[in-house]
Design an enzyme around this catalytic site. Structure first.
Site, PDB file in Angstrom:
ATOM      1  CB  CYS A 192      25.657  24.695  -8.973  1.00 30.02           C
ATOM      2  SG  CYS A 192      26.617  23.066  -9.207  1.00 30.02           S
TER       3      CYS A 192
ATOM      4  CG  HIS B 287      26.056  24.462  -4.169  1.00 33.30           C
ATOM      5  ND1 HIS B 287      24.849  24.750  -4.745  1.00 33.30           N
ATOM      6  CD2 HIS B 287      26.576  23.401  -4.980  1.00 33.30           C
ATOM      7  CE1 HIS B 287      24.608  23.942  -5.903  1.00 33.30           C
ATOM      8  NE2 HIS B 287      25.678  23.470  -5.982  1.00 33.30           N
TER       9      HIS B 287
END
Length: 483
Positions: A330, A427
């Site tokens: 991310c 994630h």
């Protein structure tokens, strides 16, 4: 009719989240339909819900413990710190803007309507709602307009159990002092207390329990010994991330100032052959690291500047020259590119800054947050992957043509030409055992873990622990009907 009980702490980090998770599993095993609820949470460790919003990761774990899917009503107000003085405000799963800390006390009362609305909806779905407070009700300077502790308990008519942390010392003063500073009406909402994190023989605190009972008039629900397997469950606060000695394979993780979704590290920390090292500011990224993992962040541009200021960019380049791998997740993925642009001022003043330059990609920040559950596979091994996306940027560039993941049939992530540097927005992918095993095998080490099975086992052990040391029957008898 649904009933509710609220767990508040005599201080921060007394173990409220863990206690609610354990109680949720214990009560669910008793045949109750249980739902967790936290009116207001402050954390950058978030989870994506089945209804397409986000809540604190702790509430997602509590939902799992209760055997139900996480929902935005379980955490209607989530504060995600972006700087020392401001946070993004997420209401019922959706970001509504960023507020400065000095403005929040005056504006928080306006959020009570959403809090009670979510609580009311949740009450129609469960037999029991386990409510978690935030911080401590002893912070009476925050009582006006409170939605997190006594303000909520009063508005919803929910009785309170006060928990103290004996591991930090001074627990008698914590409990007795809380009663002393509370307004009488707030103190009357507290129906019992419990002591958490005791090391040694709990009977040694019998006189302490008597002293508290005599001074407060509150009954004790028990002394809960230290739960040794707590580290196996996702932590809510980045300060709770601690280095655990493990195996010879070393994963170095720079502790970013606004580190987010750091439960990505949990599957690696749980691996017997792996040691995850959190690298504090002021320390170099270790030359002996086998993998450098740059985690997510709530403020990519600010943490990128801090990364450089620490000299970690130099350490990272040396690590790559030694032929060792890097993984960016991310915000960490965004940092690894050539540039990060924020033309709309999403993270602060509009700007474009150079990235670390190890992936041939560029990121443009966008005001619309991407929130989605994700499922796909790792083409190189065929291993299935599940996870989620939660980010505010879009990344493009030549290295995305070497996408190393496939999510919902679409290429995901980027890989450098030499294959050493990889990035992804997904994630939770390391929690997928098959993928993690293949990824670690590529780095010359072995996965020895069923991660999700381990989380389930830890939740069951926590429930057993509470049933053995906490008077759960009495706690349930204190729960009040939701009107």
């Amino acid at each position: 009719m649904a009933r509710a009980i609220m767990i508040q702490g005599a201080g921060s980090n007394v173990g409220k989240s863990m206690l609610v998770a354990g109680l949720a599993r214990a009560c669910a095993r008793r045949g109750l339909s249980v739902a967790p609820f936290k009116p207001q949470n402050m954390s950058n460790n978030a989870a994506v819900t089945t209804d397409g919003g986000e809540i604190g990761r702790a509430q997602a774990l509590q939902a799992r413990a209760a055997g139900r899917a996480p929902h935005t009503d379980m955490n209607p107000v989530l504060l995600k710190p972006e700087s020392e003085t401001g946070a993004q405000i997420v209401v019922q799963g959706r970001a509504i803007g960023s507020w400065q800390a000095r403005a929040y006390p005056e504006r928080k009362a306006s959020l009570m309507r959403a809090v009670l609305e979510s609580f009311g909806r949740l009450a129609t779905t469960a037999d029991l709602i386990l409510v978690e407070g935030a911080g401590s009700p002893a912070e009476i300077n925050l009582r006006a307009g409170d939605i997190a502790n006594m303000g909520f308990a009063e508005a919803a008519g929910v009785p309170v159990v006060l928990v103290g942390d004996i591991d930090r010392g001074g627990v008698i003063a914590q409990i007795v002092g809380t009663q002393a500073v509370l307004a009488p009406a707030d103190a009357a909402l507290i129906k019992a207390f419990a002591i958490n994190k005791f090391r040694g023989d709990p009977r040694l605190f019998d006189d302490g329990l008597t002293a508290i009972e005599e001074r407060t008039g509150w009954p004790s629900l028990g002394v809960v010994p230290w739960f040794a397997d707590a580290w196996r469950l996702p932590a809510e606060d980045a300060l709770d991330i601690v280095e655990r000695p493990g195996g010879d394979f070393i994963v170095a993780v720079p502790r970013l100032g606004r580190i987010a979704n750091f439960d990505d590290l949990d599957p690696l920390s749980a691996e017997p052959g792996v040691t995850v090292r959190m690298i504090e500011p002021g320390r170099p990224l270790p030359a002996e690291a086998d993998l450098i993992l740059i985690p997510g962040t709530k403020s990519t541009i600010a943490d990128l500047a801090a990364f450089r200021a620490e000299g970690w960019d130099i350490d990272l380049a040396a690590h790559i020259r030694r032929g060792r791998p890097v993984l960016g997740l991310c915000g960490g993925y965004q940092m690894l590119g050539r540039a990060v642009s924020d033309p709309g001022g999403v993270e602060g003043p509009a700007c474009t800054v150079p990235g670390l330059g190890h992936l041939d990609v560029e990121t443009v920040m966008q005001p619309q947050k991407r929130l989605a559950l994700a499922a796909g596979h790792h083409p190189a091994s065929g291993a299935a992957i599940t996870g989620y996306e939660i980010h505010m940027g879009h990344t493009t560039g030549p290295d995305t043509a070497r996408a190393w993941l496939s999510m919902a049939g679409a290429p995901e992530g980027a890989c450098s030409a030499n294959g050493l540097v990889r990035g992804s927005y997904i994630h939770g992918l390391l929690a997928s055992d098959g993928f993690r095993s293949a990824y670690m095998a590529d780095m010359g080490t072995v996965s020895q873990l069923g991660f999700e099975d381990g989380v389930e086992a830890a939740l069951d052990a926590l429930a057993d622990h509470l049933e053995a040391h906490l008077n759960v029957d009495r706690l349930l008898s204190l729960a009040a009907p939701i009107i």
